[in-house]
Design a protein around this motif. Structure first.
Motif, PDB file in Angstrom:
ATOM      1  N   PRO A 115      -0.632   5.751  -0.695  1.00 39.94           N
ATOM      2  CA  PRO A 115      -2.015   5.912  -0.203  1.00 39.94           C
ATOM      3  C   PRO A 115      -2.825   6.900  -1.031  1.00 39.94           C
ATOM      4  CG  PRO A 115      -0.399   6.815   1.364  1.00 39.94           C
ATOM      5  CD  PRO A 115       0.375   6.051   0.332  1.00 39.94           C
ATOM      6  N   LEU A 116      -2.193   7.930  -1.552  1.00 33.92           N
ATOM      7  CA  LEU A 116      -2.939   8.906  -2.352  1.00 33.92           C
ATOM      8  C   LEU A 116      -3.436   8.243  -3.635  1.00 33.92           C
ATOM      9  CD1 LEU A 116      -3.852  11.810  -2.398  1.00 33.92           C
ATOM     10  CD2 LEU A 116      -1.628  12.463  -3.279  1.00 33.92           C
TER      11      LEU A 116
ATOM     12  N   ILE B 226      -3.839   4.968  -4.237  1.00 32.90           N
ATOM     13  CA  ILE B 226      -4.745   3.843  -3.975  1.00 32.90           C
ATOM     14  C   ILE B 226      -6.155   4.339  -3.674  1.00 32.90           C
ATOM     15  CG2 ILE B 226      -5.212   1.942  -2.366  1.00 32.90           C
ATOM     16  CD1 ILE B 226      -2.060   1.850  -1.994  1.00 32.90           C
ATOM     17  N   ASN B 227      -6.252   5.451  -2.979  1.00 32.70           N
ATOM     18  CA  ASN B 227      -7.557   5.966  -2.558  1.00 32.70           C
ATOM     19  C   ASN B 227      -8.210   6.867  -3.595  1.00 32.70           C
ATOM     20  OD1 ASN B 227      -7.515   4.631  -0.074  1.00 32.70           O
ATOM     21  ND2 ASN B 227      -6.223   6.219   0.826  1.00 32.70           N
TER      22      ASN B 227
ATOM     23  N   LEU C  88       0.843  -1.221   0.000  1.00 33.08           N
ATOM     24  CA  LEU C  88       0.000   0.000   0.000  1.00 33.08           C
ATOM     25  C   LEU C  88       0.865   1.252   0.000  1.00 33.08           C
ATOM     26  CD1 LEU C  88      -2.345  -1.285   2.874  1.00 33.08           C
ATOM     27  CD2 LEU C  88      -2.908  -1.331   0.448  1.00 33.08           C
TER      28      LEU C  88
END
Lengths: 368, 368, 368, 368
Positions: free
Chosen positions: B77-78, B80-81, B74
């Motif tokens: 995070p930026l 993935i989201n 992961l």
């Protein structure tokens, strides 16, 4: 005389619909006069250049135009029509992320060998041959065996038209921005004709943008010729004008910028009428002194510094509101810089991630 | 032994919330054993690497692990989201369009002068000093006066951790893809340990990706040392594994790929157990022979060629349906290539603009 | 006989370019035969319907077609051409978020008063008058003083054409989906002609979609007539077919679905040839028993349940991988349901927020 | 007294990271004083409400606060952090398109039967019981067997907190907008306390927004009680304030709006100090007279009408530049309206599709 309108196909949408750009054309009265190519709106949200082209057409219709003029407003139909929420997401290819203005072709011509083959020609014949070489290089690229990307097809198709001109002007805007322009170092005195107070003086080499794609091959040719004892002027002038902020149409202001372009065209003999440059203080800095300031912290941003005005060291640039840090000394962060500068543009949104490019500022300015 | 978990802060969202990456760590039993760094999901939709790291942890917990292991699933995070519609829009920064995997730092160390200052050291001390140099270069970049972009902060923060390792593996996937991997030319025999049938042999220089950022400085150092008559092995190995298609989690298949990584780690002595590579035919081609085929026309696409299998010249690659051309011979266009190849991946969507990168294919393959 | 092609303008892009839909038309041999309207691809990523229309045209060209046939593939050019990353973001208006398939017009006709004015007519004349009323209502809406939204213009323009037909079929797909269809309760026996194993039986009222917009006013008229002692059959049949997964073109499978449509058209006398329905088990459930299961936790998702097959209570539906919870009993969450169901479709991406609509499942199925 | 800060979890991102909202709280001195709930930034780009809450906290810290105050700035972390290009795409769920402000719960309480069970209670006990009923209804919805959507979880979680208050204020902004507010018809005199010149008088029924979710159940209860001969005042007041334009933080202006809110809170006895409303002309219109004007043609738009000022019939609203129609009388289209109005807001971008909501205007205004 009115412009004639035609259509340039630059791609196809998934439905099969052709992507096309309107092309407005006025033929030369004097084939020796400089040829002009102006495009606008390659970045989808940067619409004001279309208004400038409109005002320019209205002026030129009434004038004594000597040189051929070719105008391409709405030059990137894919970018212009790409909305995401209430704004235009037209800065990069929505599929790949590639900036539409970094797709122009670097020709990688072996200038030494090309010059050896052609240096017996007259200057004009040399220039004509080189121009044909550049245009053919574009066409070869567009027809390559494995195909080209959507952005490359757009850019190189535009570029192949631009190479036919002696003067190339690419109309952009900043996000929230004062007016400024990019001008190559060898041609910096031309910046004083446009109605634009700030100039970025760029090196004479290729970075992927239209202006560079237009002048670099010619500057390289001139440099090489000079190294061979042949004084050959750079045959093509190219500029990028940044006409204030994106997502804004202002017809009156467009007339100002059209007048500035006319002043330059008058200077170059494209129009017979004498059009004088607007009087204004003009400053410049070198590209290396054009600094990007990135948000040191995320948050809600109050932009404070006035664009296009000197900001002295330590004076407020922007404030960052951090409600999650209420009650600490980070609840409201005042951002300053450690040197004098002129803020030229800032980010379009009032909330930022850490690292967002918050401001671009000119440092070490000098008068033009 | 279980992994310990900590958290690496890589940025801040507009709300102020920290962007953080989970870090799983197992210390070295043998400080001389190779150190391992594995990250996954730098592109937001390429999730399968997380499953591979999960399976790898479950295996390593039961094994005799000699070398330090650091795992970052992961990792972005930026990205993935970042959803856009039903899919993850995590390939590039949504603000700038910059590919998250092209932001790693090129150090531009003056190797000649650095080597002059350090060549008196033992090989191990030299390597240690160089490693510190690389890590400090990352930190200096992160702390630069004008700040760094969101993507640079993420990439260089990850890179500064990766530089501490001897083995760096970056887990990606293609869009719709068979398994393949990137391996530097100097280290091509390592490709046979992983459970991956196709290898792209890449030049030993920097293109912006993590694997290149990890091995290039070391290859440059070795090259320079060799030019000075000093035979210094390249101290760091780095690979990018492409674990099939994006937007897919398959725990069983993740176990296969975890086994392949363990086979390589076993070979390198990171785990004491003997883990043998899976038997499979393995082919490779040079990066220059890895061709991108762009859609020559827009339309609805039926993908026909089977990924990971030889496609002979003239055999059907894909069909393009053009209902707007119903009744003409362009209503249904069969696309073929003029040479034998192995299609490795194709575009994720079944409708394309003209110029969309439709397939990537390997040509001029050879056995590994 | 070949179809003739024309073009339906449904809007304008920011550049001024017309948004148009190709219209394929075959006139009636027998004016008493049922008229057919079929559209596809109103949601941009749901492309397979275009292939079905293509196959249908190839079949109908060779057949004895009695009734007028009008086919609109690529019915939403704005949605189809709207990419975001590698996928098509064509489910909703990118500016407003409004679902393209919820913009059809509810006419709000005062049926009692309309019927009082027209009940003296013959059934056929009554139907003709009502049809004109519906079409005029569409046109009035399109010409309203304050204008209409982009999505309303598209939808109501399509609807005004659909109202001219007796049979309206709207071709969609799910995200990752098995084949299913929507069928109004009063017409449920028609579902057995199509090559589709699962049917959602919907109430006879308006929810904003094309099928409802097509049949509801007619069902309301019949209901009112019946309340007045006049037995008037519902004059219009309308269905939505969900042809598997989005972002997929499969020409062979398109032929299967074209055959299913032909079987229904044969049953209705639109084609003179006898085309029989494919034999397959067919099940149905009521819309109230079609359940949306939302992700109870965020994470990486391994979809386990096979679409279109019975999933027994307590059996694995999907797994959620939560690496941030490594070492706890939430590191890998197995999701199950508390009742038997048939999963019909699941979310397209393998990573989800909490609350993402993960699966739609049929419960309380019955045989058709 | 300082506010205390806590955190409200409203969801989870794909990485597993919790979505949380900062909650600022000041307890009641006088439990009989009205309780206040204020939230801001439910639409991601509408950031100014955060600044207003910040200024409000700075004021309230110094004041004699009688009633409990709960403040939730940054109320939609998913929306706020969702960038697309340089702007915040925070108006709707990026996956589904659903407007974040249309997800609040309609309770569908059977008021007649509820009232029969509780009418024996004192007014205060009745109100307390009803409040508990509303909050429990929210919790039941959040815990429903099949789960709830991401947007529903956010909205209903916020709503369950808002139901605990007597005064609910939701801070929004328009796109490019002058200040205005939404006020229910039964409570219109309250509009004169806020520093806002224009008021939309809305019906007393549910449309999906927070203000309606907060007051409607109470208005329904009062209506029913009145029908039973029981004069029960509407116990909850709720307003939506539109604080100018989105993507703008202005701390000075935020102080003005904080003062307006304080004037209302002072009137309601929440603060002991007397704060008087700013003097300004205030106008209103009914929601049915608030008109959306949609672009009759696509193109580049020059917005001309000044927001918040009377525009007389036939006067220029906006111009549409259509370069593709150069030389025709449609090259530059002047848009006017056929009645007097006050333009309240316009679209954020300067290029539009046909049908884009260009302006919202108040007609049939009256003085407050």
């Amino acid at each position: 005389m009115k412009f004639t309108q035609s259509s340039l196909v630059v791609g196809e949408l998934a439905t099969g619909q052709a992507l096309s750009v309107p092309v407005f054309h006025m033929p030369a009265k004097d084939s020796a006069a400089a040829k002009v190519f102006i495009q606008a709106n390659v970045h989808g949200a940067e619409v004001q250049g279309n208004a400038v082209i409109f005002q320019l057409m209205k002026q030129l219709e009434q004038m004594d135009v000597q040189g051929e003029v070719t105008l391409l407003p709405l030059a990137n139909p894919l970018g212009i029509n790409q909305k995401s929420g209430e704004f235009t997401l037209g800065r990069f290819d929505p599929i790949t992320g590639v900036n539409w203005n970094r797709e122009y072709l670097e020709h990688n011509i072996d200038i030494a060998s090309w010059y050896q083959q052609h240096h017996h020609l007259s200057d004009q014949a040399l220039i004509d041959a080189y121009r044909i070489q550049l245009i053919e290089s574009c066409h070869a690229h567009l027809n390559s065996e494995w195909g080209v990307t959507t952005g490359k097809r757009l850019a190189v198709t535009l570029q192949s038209m631009a190479h036919a001109a002696d003067i190339v002007i690419d109309l952009h805007t900043g996000p929230k921005s004062c007016k400024h322009m990019y001008c190559p170092e060898y041609d910096v005195e031309s910046a004083s004709f446009f109605s634009i107070p700030f100039t970025l003086v760029i090196p004479n080499d290729f970075g992927g943008a239209m202006d560079e794609a237009a002048f670099c091959p010619w500057w390289q040719l001139s440099e090489y010729a000079r190294s061979q004892g042949h004084d050959l002027a750079v045959a093509v002038s190219a500029f990028t004008l940044e006409l204030g902020s994106q997502e804004r149409i202002d017809m009156d202001d467009a007339l100002n910028d059209a007048q500035g372009i006319l002043a330059y065209l008058s200077h170059r003999g494209v129009v017979a009428e004498k059009v004088t440059a607007a009087e204004m203080p003009r400053s410049a800095c070198y590209l290396k002194d054009y600094k990007k300031f990135h948000a040191p912290a995320a948050g809600m941003v109050e932009y404070k510094a006035e664009l296009g005005h000197m900001l002295y060291s330590g004076k407020p640039l922007a404030n960052v509101l951090r409600l999650d840090r209420y009650g600490t000394d980070e609840e409201f962060i005042e951002l300053t810089l450690q040197q004098n500068c002129v803020p030229i543009l800032h980010f379009a949104s009032a909330s930022v991630y850490q690292g967002t490019e918050l401001y671009k500022v000119m440092t070490n300015l000098f008068k033009l």
